[in-house]
Design an enzyme around this catalytic site. Structure first.
Site, PDB file in Angstrom:
ATOM      1  N   ASP A 137       0.860  -1.193   0.000  1.00 51.84           N
ATOM      2  CA  ASP A 137       0.000   0.000   0.000  1.00 51.84           C
ATOM      3  C   ASP A 137       0.889   1.233   0.000  1.00 51.84           C
ATOM      4  OD1 ASP A 137       0.492   0.971   2.971  1.00 51.84           O
ATOM      5  OD2 ASP A 137       0.270  -1.207   3.024  1.00 51.84           O
ATOM      6  N   ASP A 171       0.722   3.607   2.353  1.00 50.50           N
ATOM      7  CA  ASP A 171       0.480   4.196   3.672  1.00 50.50           C
ATOM      8  C   ASP A 171      -0.617   5.255   3.510  1.00 50.50           C
ATOM      9  OD1 ASP A 171       1.108   3.945   6.401  1.00 50.50           O
ATOM     10  OD2 ASP A 171       2.179   5.837   6.350  1.00 50.50           O
TER      11      ASP A 171
HETATM   12  N1  ADE Z   1       2.288  -3.066   6.906  1.00 53.04           N
HETATM   13  C1  ADE Z   1       1.802  -2.984   5.658  1.00 53.04           C
HETATM   14  N2  ADE Z   1       1.496  -1.713   5.336  1.00 53.04           N
HETATM   15  C2  ADE Z   1       1.817  -0.966   6.411  1.00 53.04           C
HETATM   16  C3  ADE Z   1       1.755   0.417   6.703  1.00 53.04           C
HETATM   17  N3  ADE Z   1       1.297   1.281   5.802  1.00 53.04           N
HETATM   18  N4  ADE Z   1       2.173   0.831   7.919  1.00 53.04           N
HETATM   19  C4  ADE Z   1       2.652  -0.059   8.816  1.00 53.04           C
HETATM   20  N5  ADE Z   1       2.719  -1.371   8.600  1.00 53.04           N
HETATM   21  C5  ADE Z   1       2.321  -1.825   7.404  1.00 53.04           C
END
Ligand code: ADE
Length: 284
Positions: free
Chosen positions: A220, A222
């Protein structure tokens, strides 16, 4: 100086993150339930081999993903794998991307971390009875093994898997994801990817004298990006990681025989020497 002693035998520990906690990667599997001076690891160890190379798999969050990041007994996990004879640890971890050019589904061969954890036991040298004696101040300029990293990078190239040859992981305590202000701050700090588990695992492996490398898989963006369609959510993380777990398996299946081919005697000796020289012993 020439020596005629045999090269150190290697055994590879594999710590699987969300989506790669599946033992199918190993042949001739058997389960072993173990305990350690630091308590129980996240799950049973799965002993087996990859193309004849002895390996031990451990699901970081447990096979049912029941252990949240703060409650992972990182010391027990690393201790159990070391006690089983592992000289190397190769791990996967799901992570968010803090960079436009690190796309969801990309692999990042980590070379640095920024520690934002707050509640974790981060050393074996804790002064408790039964723990190793002394105070350990381990240099952390090179947290990840450069030799395994090179192999992983070459394998990603050979397999034509989209990857980044280096990356700084920001490890947050969780279990919540970051606020947008935090996410933007981590970008300014030089973070490339973000997760909840690289620290203290990498530092404990180094204290244990092991060679450690991590393949981080971006799931992703974040939440720093203006486009909320790519923001982090449990759904997004699990979907991308599960969909791409086969990439991690292909990378490890190709890399492990290459790791086992090398003579690691000098590297392991150097790792051990670094730890020994970092421990301040009590006056005798
Ligand atoms: N694991 C996968 N995506 C994450 C994110 N955006 N922040 C923290 N841990 C994660």
């Amino acid at each position: 100086m020439e020596t005629n002693s045999a090269p150190r035998k290697v055994k590879i520990g594999i710590i699987g993150g969300s989506g790669l906690d599946n033992p199918d990667i190993l042949d001739n599997r058997r389960e072993k339930h173990v305990d350690t001076p630091y308590g129980k690891p996240s799950d049973a160890l799965i002993l087996g081999d990859v193309a004849g190379v002895e390996c031990v798999l451990l699901a970081r969050h447990g096979r049912g993903h029941t252990v949240m990041p703060t409650n992972i007994n990182f010391r027990a996990n690393v201790h159990a794998l070391k006690a089983e004879g592992c000289t190397h640890l190769v791990v996967t971890t799901a992570c968010g991307s803090l960079r436009e050019d690190i796309h969801p589904g990309d692999m990042v061969i980590l070379d640095q971390f920024i520690d934002r954890t707050t509640k974790r036991a981060a050393t074996f040298y804790d002064g408790n009875p039964g723990s190793p004696v002394g105070v350990c101040h381990l240099p952390m300029d090179t947290p990840f093994c450069p030799h395994i990293r090179k192999i992983l990078i070459n394998v990603c190239k050979e397999l034509e898997i989209r990857h980044h040859e280096s990356g700084t992981m920001v490890t947050i305590e969780g279990p919540r994801f970051s606020s947008r202000a935090e996410s933007k701050m981590f970008r300014m700090w030089g973070g490339d990817v973000i997760n909840m588990t690289t620290v203290p695992e990498v530092a404990l492996a180094k204290e244990a004298g092991m060679c450690y490398a991590a393949v981080a898989m971006a799931t992703d963006y974040d939440c720093w990006k203006e486009d909320p369609g790519h923001h982090v959510s449990v759904d997004a993380v699990l979907k991308v990681f599960k969909g791409n777990a086969d990439k991690g398996i292909r990378i490890f299946k190709a890399a492990i025989p290459q790791i086992a081919q090398r003579d690691w005697t000098a590297v392991l000796e150097e790792n051990r020497g670094l730890v020994t020289s970092s421990v301040i012993q009590p006056p005798s």
